[in-house]
Design a protein around this motif. Structure first.
Motif, PDB file in Angstrom:
ATOM      1  N   PHE A  64       0.704  -0.998   0.333  1.00 11.51           N
ATOM      2  CA  PHE A  64       0.429  -0.121  -0.209  1.00 11.51           C
ATOM      3  C   PHE A  64       1.272   1.349  -0.165  1.00 11.51           C
ATOM      4  O   PHE A  64       1.232   1.314   1.474  1.00 11.51           O
ATOM      5  CB  PHE A  64      -0.652  -0.106   1.368  1.00 11.51           C
ATOM      6  CG  PHE A  64      -2.179  -1.383   1.179  1.00 11.51           C
ATOM      7  CD1 PHE A  64      -2.631  -1.357   1.087  1.00 11.51           C
ATOM      8  CD2 PHE A  64      -1.411  -2.137   2.432  1.00 11.51           C
ATOM      9  CE1 PHE A  64      -3.948  -2.429   0.799  1.00 11.51           C
ATOM     10  CE2 PHE A  64      -2.035  -3.323   2.371  1.00 11.51           C
ATOM     11  CZ  PHE A  64      -3.532  -3.459   1.446  1.00 11.51           C
TER      12      PHE A  64
ATOM     13  N   ASP B 182      -4.630   4.626   0.090  1.00 10.07           N
ATOM     14  CA  ASP B 182      -4.741   3.405  -1.058  1.00 10.07           C
ATOM     15  C   ASP B 182      -4.995   2.048   0.535  1.00 10.07           C
ATOM     16  O   ASP B 182      -5.147   1.065   0.291  1.00 10.07           O
ATOM     17  CB  ASP B 182      -3.117   2.925  -1.084  1.00 10.07           C
ATOM     18  CG  ASP B 182      -2.637   3.346  -2.202  1.00 10.07           C
ATOM     19  OD1 ASP B 182      -3.813   3.766  -2.774  1.00 10.07           O
ATOM     20  OD2 ASP B 182      -1.544   3.638  -1.891  1.00 10.07           O
TER      21      ASP B 182
ATOM     22  N   ASP C 186      -9.096  -0.551  -5.289  1.00 12.34           N
ATOM     23  CA  ASP C 186      -8.790  -0.614  -6.982  1.00 12.34           C
ATOM     24  C   ASP C 186      -9.596  -1.701  -7.412  1.00 12.34           C
ATOM     25  O   ASP C 186      -9.611  -1.451  -8.431  1.00 12.34           O
ATOM     26  CB  ASP C 186      -7.930  -0.466  -7.760  1.00 12.34           C
ATOM     27  CG  ASP C 186      -7.227   0.963  -7.355  1.00 12.34           C
ATOM     28  OD1 ASP C 186      -7.455   1.769  -7.035  1.00 12.34           O
ATOM     29  OD2 ASP C 186      -6.039   0.630  -7.172  1.00 12.34           O
TER      30      ASP C 186
ATOM     31  N   SER D   9      -9.578   9.033  -7.844  1.00 11.88           N
ATOM     32  CA  SER D   9      -9.640   7.658  -8.365  1.00 11.88           C
ATOM     33  C   SER D   9     -10.978   7.733  -9.155  1.00 11.88           C
ATOM     34  O   SER D   9     -10.924   6.857  -9.906  1.00 11.88           O
ATOM     35  CB  SER D   9      -9.617   6.603  -7.104  1.00 11.88           C
ATOM     36  OG  SER D   9     -10.829   7.281  -6.611  1.00 11.88           O
TER      37      SER D   9
END
Length: 189
Positions: free
Chosen positions: A32, A37, A42, A114
């Motif tokens: 990470f 993260d 994702d 993102s």
């Protein structure tokens, strides 16, 4: 996630996370790269792109993207429409991630970033002629609008503490924005 929800995102360090799971901070950073993260995953982007790519190119863009968003939410939450009283562990994890994202400025900023990446991933998965600027523009506009509807549904899901099934909320948001035909009522039609 337990540390972040118990102590607050800003109060927890990567060293705290590493200690809690019994590894070094370097090991955490290897998997990470940033603290954000640890919360923002994702996996949905890949799942959504797969669903978009598998959708029929004969359907309107909004229906292809919207359907993929609903299907991905179903897969991620285990929300297959059953009448479970207790949410699944992965659903609770996603809800905790979302609550943290909504309440933490650094996570909200990273989430916004993102979203741009997710938009491009979806546009690429649509497979429309990338050399045609008008087709690319339409795909970007449709995808962006669908993602905005999904964001509204995610926010509502966090506000109502996951009481309504996430796929249902996403479908409702898409229908409110684009009409009842935006999302197929049956599977893979």
């Amino acid at each position: 996630m337990r540390l972040f929800t118990d102590r607050g995102y800003d109060a927890v360090t990567v060293a705290d996370v590493a200690e809690a799971v019994g590894v070094s901070a370097m090991t955490v950073f290897r998997h990470f790269p940033t603290k954000e993260d640890l919360v923002l995953i994702d996996q949905p982007a890949r799942l959504i792109a797969e669903r978009v790519a598998a959708s029929s190119a004969t359907h309107p863009l909004v229906r292809r993207v919207g359907g993929a968003l609903v299907e991905a939410a179903t897969a991620l939450t285990g929300g297959d429409g059953d009448d479970r009283d207790e949410p699944a562990a992965n659903e609770l994890f996603l809800l905790d991630c979302l609550r943290l994202m909504v309440s933490t400025p650094a996570l909200r900023a990273r989430h916004l970033d993102s979203q741009y990446t997710l938009q491009q991933t979806i546009v690429d998965a649509l497979g429309d002629d990338a050399t045609d600027p008008d087709a690319a523009f339409r795909a970007q506009a449709a995808t962006s609008a669908c993602l905005a509807a999904m964001h509204t549904a995610l926010t509502r899901w966090a506000e109502d503490n996951g009481q309504t099934k996430l796929p249902e909320l996403i479908a409702q948001a898409l229908a409110a924005a684009f009409g009842d035909d935006a999302v197929a009522t049956g599977r893979r039609d």
